[in-house]
Structure formats: structure tokens, C-alpha cells
Design a protein around this motif. Structure first.
Motif, PDB file in Angstrom:
ATOM      1  N   HIS A 134       0.835  -1.206   0.000  1.00 30.77           N
ATOM      2  CA  HIS A 134       0.000   0.000   0.000  1.00 30.77           C
ATOM      3  C   HIS A 134       0.869   1.255   0.000  1.00 30.77           C
ATOM      4  O   HIS A 134       0.556   2.235  -0.704  1.00 30.77           O
ATOM      5  N   ARG A 135       1.944   1.243   0.755  1.00 29.23           N
ATOM      6  CA  ARG A 135       2.853   2.390   0.791  1.00 29.23           C
ATOM      7  C   ARG A 135       3.498   2.599  -0.577  1.00 29.23           C
ATOM      8  O   ARG A 135       3.610   3.736  -1.054  1.00 29.23           O
ATOM      9  N   ASP A 150       2.390   9.266  -6.205  1.00 28.15           N
ATOM     10  CA  ASP A 150       3.100  10.540  -6.025  1.00 28.15           C
ATOM     11  C   ASP A 150       4.191  10.760  -7.066  1.00 28.15           C
ATOM     12  O   ASP A 150       4.906  11.766  -7.010  1.00 28.15           O
ATOM     13  N   GLY A 151       4.349   9.788  -7.988  1.00 19.55           N
ATOM     14  CA  GLY A 151       5.305   9.948  -9.077  1.00 19.55           C
ATOM     15  C   GLY A 151       6.706   9.444  -8.794  1.00 19.55           C
ATOM     16  O   GLY A 151       7.639   9.754  -9.543  1.00 19.55           O
ATOM     17  N   TYR A 152       6.877   8.656  -7.736  1.00 19.64           N
ATOM     18  CA  TYR A 152       8.197   8.134  -7.397  1.00 19.64           C
ATOM     19  C   TYR A 152       8.625   7.053  -8.388  1.00 19.64           C
ATOM     20  O   TYR A 152       7.807   6.229  -8.807  1.00 19.64           O
ATOM     21  N   SER A 153       9.921   7.028  -8.712  1.00 18.51           N
ATOM     22  CA  SER A 153      10.499   5.945  -9.505  1.00 18.51           C
ATOM     23  C   SER A 153      10.828   4.775  -8.585  1.00 18.51           C
ATOM     24  O   SER A 153      10.786   4.903  -7.354  1.00 18.51           O
ATOM     25  N   ASN A 154      11.171   3.634  -9.174  1.00 18.99           N
ATOM     26  CA  ASN A 154      11.544   2.476  -8.356  1.00 18.99           C
ATOM     27  C   ASN A 154      12.742   2.800  -7.459  1.00 18.99           C
ATOM     28  O   ASN A 154      12.778   2.410  -6.292  1.00 18.99           O
ATOM     29  N   ARG A 155      13.716   3.509  -7.995  1.00 18.24           N
ATOM     30  CA  ARG A 155      14.894   3.865  -7.210  1.00 18.24           C
ATOM     31  C   ARG A 155      14.507   4.780  -6.059  1.00 18.24           C
ATOM     32  O   ARG A 155      14.969   4.601  -4.922  1.00 18.24           O
ATOM     33  N   GLN A 156      13.660   5.760  -6.308  1.00 18.13           N
ATOM     34  CA  GLN A 156      13.222   6.672  -5.248  1.00 18.13           C
ATOM     35  C   GLN A 156      12.407   5.942  -4.179  1.00 18.13           C
ATOM     36  O   GLN A 156      12.539   6.231  -2.989  1.00 18.13           O
ATOM     37  N   ILE A 157      11.582   4.987  -4.611  1.00 16.19           N
ATOM     38  CA  ILE A 157      10.811   4.188  -3.644  1.00 16.19           C
ATOM     39  C   ILE A 157      11.752   3.357  -2.784  1.00 16.19           C
ATOM     40  O   ILE A 157      11.583   3.258  -1.562  1.00 16.19           O
ATOM     41  N   ALA A 158      12.758   2.765  -3.424  1.00 14.82           N
ATOM     42  CA  ALA A 158      13.735   1.955  -2.697  1.00 14.82           C
ATOM     43  C   ALA A 158      14.450   2.801  -1.640  1.00 14.82           C
ATOM     44  O   ALA A 158      14.628   2.372  -0.490  1.00 14.82           O
ATOM     45  N   ALA A 166      15.896  -2.819  -1.250  1.00 11.19           N
ATOM     46  CA  ALA A 166      16.646  -3.001  -2.489  1.00 11.19           C
ATOM     47  C   ALA A 166      15.705  -2.739  -3.668  1.00 11.19           C
ATOM     48  O   ALA A 166      14.505  -3.025  -3.593  1.00 11.19           O
ATOM     49  N   GLU A 167      16.250  -2.215  -4.747  1.00  9.09           N
ATOM     50  CA  GLU A 167      15.404  -1.906  -5.899  1.00  9.09           C
ATOM     51  C   GLU A 167      14.745  -3.166  -6.455  1.00  9.09           C
ATOM     52  O   GLU A 167      13.593  -3.130  -6.900  1.00  9.09           O
ATOM     53  N   LYS A 168      15.429  -4.285  -6.406  1.00  3.95           N
ATOM     54  CA  LYS A 168      14.850  -5.548  -6.871  1.00  3.95           C
ATOM     55  C   LYS A 168      13.650  -5.938  -6.002  1.00  3.95           C
ATOM     56  O   LYS A 168      12.631  -6.437  -6.503  1.00  3.95           O
ATOM     57  N   THR A 169      13.757  -5.683  -4.694  1.00  7.72           N
ATOM     58  CA  THR A 169      12.638  -5.984  -3.788  1.00  7.72           C
ATOM     59  C   THR A 169      11.435  -5.122  -4.130  1.00  7.72           C
ATOM     60  O   THR A 169      10.289  -5.591  -4.128  1.00  7.72           O
ATOM     61  N   VAL A 170      11.684  -3.856  -4.438  1.00  7.59           N
ATOM     62  CA  VAL A 170      10.600  -2.955  -4.836  1.00  7.59           C
ATOM     63  C   VAL A 170       9.916  -3.476  -6.095  1.00  7.59           C
ATOM     64  O   VAL A 170       8.673  -3.476  -6.191  1.00  7.59           O
TER      65      VAL A 170
END
Length: 219
Positions: free
Chosen positions: A158-159, A166-174, A180-184
Motif C-alpha cells: 500500500h505504501r 506521487d510519481g516516485y520511480s523504483n529507485r526513489q521508492i527503494a 533493495a530496488e529488486k525488492t521494490v
């Protein structure tokens, strides 16, 4: 309240013009009387206790809270008082929220004055405008909706869904969630499956629609 005495009504709305107009409408009825008014959630319960109404008519959206919470407080402390929720939008959330708070029903601000008067008279006699069958059907429909699918997400999913909105990229979410970006990416694949979508733009659009409906619901 006896058969010969007027129905005692408490009004809660943070707009003075709306409050005065509603009070004037109800006072024009020989069997209704407004015994108390409040413009904030903070003062509502103490005013209710002071005026001892039969029916409380509560606006959903208030400057310092909302009528749903006030309804819950009133029904908890004074279960003999019937509550009507005033809302600007009719939606499934309004029905469920009102029912869960113990309201006897909800009415739209846009409906005619006679309908509000009729609703007050009905709930004052113990009638329930929100019957169990309607609430069950609404809950089922809600669970099948976009909001229902989002509710099926785990806390982490959910987060991530919110951050995508909000427009975050995978890297920004990580970085934001210390993952880890792979986990995202794995989380996103799973939440896409739960939501029945396959593109990031769909998730962002869904998040925006849900946010807009939530704002409208509280309006």
C-alpha cells in the motif's frame, strides 16, 4: 419525547448560513424544535449533553473533524439519540461509514427540505434508514471496487502504491523505504496482480481517482 411533545433536534454544521437555514426550516414545523447547535466537532458532544435532543443532524465535513466521529461519540455516550449524517455526495463509503458509526441514516445536502424533515421524523420514531441488507450489498460492492482491491494490499504494498501515485520511480521508492530496488520491483509486480493492472500509469491513475473520491466523500 412523548406523542404530544415536539421532536428535539441538535444541529452540527460549520457553515453559519447552512446552519441558520436548516434551523429556520425545522422550526417552521410545528412538531420539530431545534434545541441546540454547534459549529465544531470539539463542542458538539458537550452541547448535545446540555440540550438532550431526540435527533442529531451532523454535517460530515467540519473544520476540526468530521460528523462521522461525532456520531460515534454521541451514540457511544447516548445510544438513545438518533443520528442523521449530512453529506454532499452519495457514495458507498458514506453508507458504510454512517452505518459503522451507528447512524440511523444519511441525507444529501442537496435534497429538498421536505425530505430532510421526513427523515428526521422517521428516525425519531426509531426507524432505520440504513437497513442491514443495504449495508451488506454496499460493502460487497465496495470490496469489488478499486478501493476494495487497494484494501487487499499489504502495508508495504500500500505504501509503494501511494508512492507510485506521487510519481516516485523504483529507485526513489527503494531509497524512501530502505529496500533493495529488486525488492521494490517484486512488490510492484505483486500489487499489480492484486489490482488487476499491468502498467505503472494505471496505478498512478487509480491512486489519483481514489484520492479524489476521498476528498469528495468528506465534502
Amino acid at each position: 419525547m412523548t406523542d404530544s411533545s415536539p421532536i428535539r433536534i441538535f444541529l452540527l454544521d460549520d457553515h453559519d448560513i447552512v446552519l441558520r437555514g436548516l434551523a429556520d426550516l425545522l422550526e417552521s414545523q410545528t412538531d420539530l424544535t431545534v434545541v441546540g447547535q454547534a459549529t465544531s466537532a470539539a463542542s458538539a458532544l458537550s452541547t448535545v449533553e446540555a440540550c438532550n435532543p431526540d435527533v442529531a443532524v451532523l454535517d460530515v465535513r467540519l473544520g476540526d473533524g468530521n460528523g462521522i466521529e461525532v456520531c460515534r461519540d454521541i451514540r457511544s455516550a447516548h445510544p438513545e439519540i438518533a443520528c442523521l449524517i449530512l453529506t454532499s455526495f452519495a457514495d458507498d463509503h458514506a453508507i458504510i461509514d454512517a452505518a459503522m458509526a451507528g447512524a440511523a441514516g444519511y441525507v444529501l445536502k442537496q435534497i429538498g427540505g421536505n425530505d430532510i424533515v421526513t427523515a428526521i421524523r422517521k428516525v425519531a420514531t426509531g426507524a432505520q434508514l440504513l437497513d442491514a441488507a443495504i449495508v451488506r450489498l454496499t460493502l460487497r460492492r465496495l470490496r469489488q471496487s478499486e478501493e476494495g482491491r487497494v484494501d487487499s494490499l499489504s502495508e508495504q504494498e500500500h505504501r509503494i502504491f501511494e508512492l507510485i501515485g506521487d510519481g516516485y520511480s523504483n529507485r526513489q521508492i527503494a531509497d524512501e523505504m530502505h529496500l533493495a530496488e529488486k525488492t521494490v520491483k517484486n512488490y510492484i509486480s505483486n500489487l499489480f496482480l492484486k489490482l488487476g493492472i499491468d502498467r505503472r500509469t494505471q496505478a498512478a491513475a487509480m491512486a489519483a481517482r481514489i484520492e479524489e473520491r476521498e476528498r469528495n466523500r468528506l465534502g
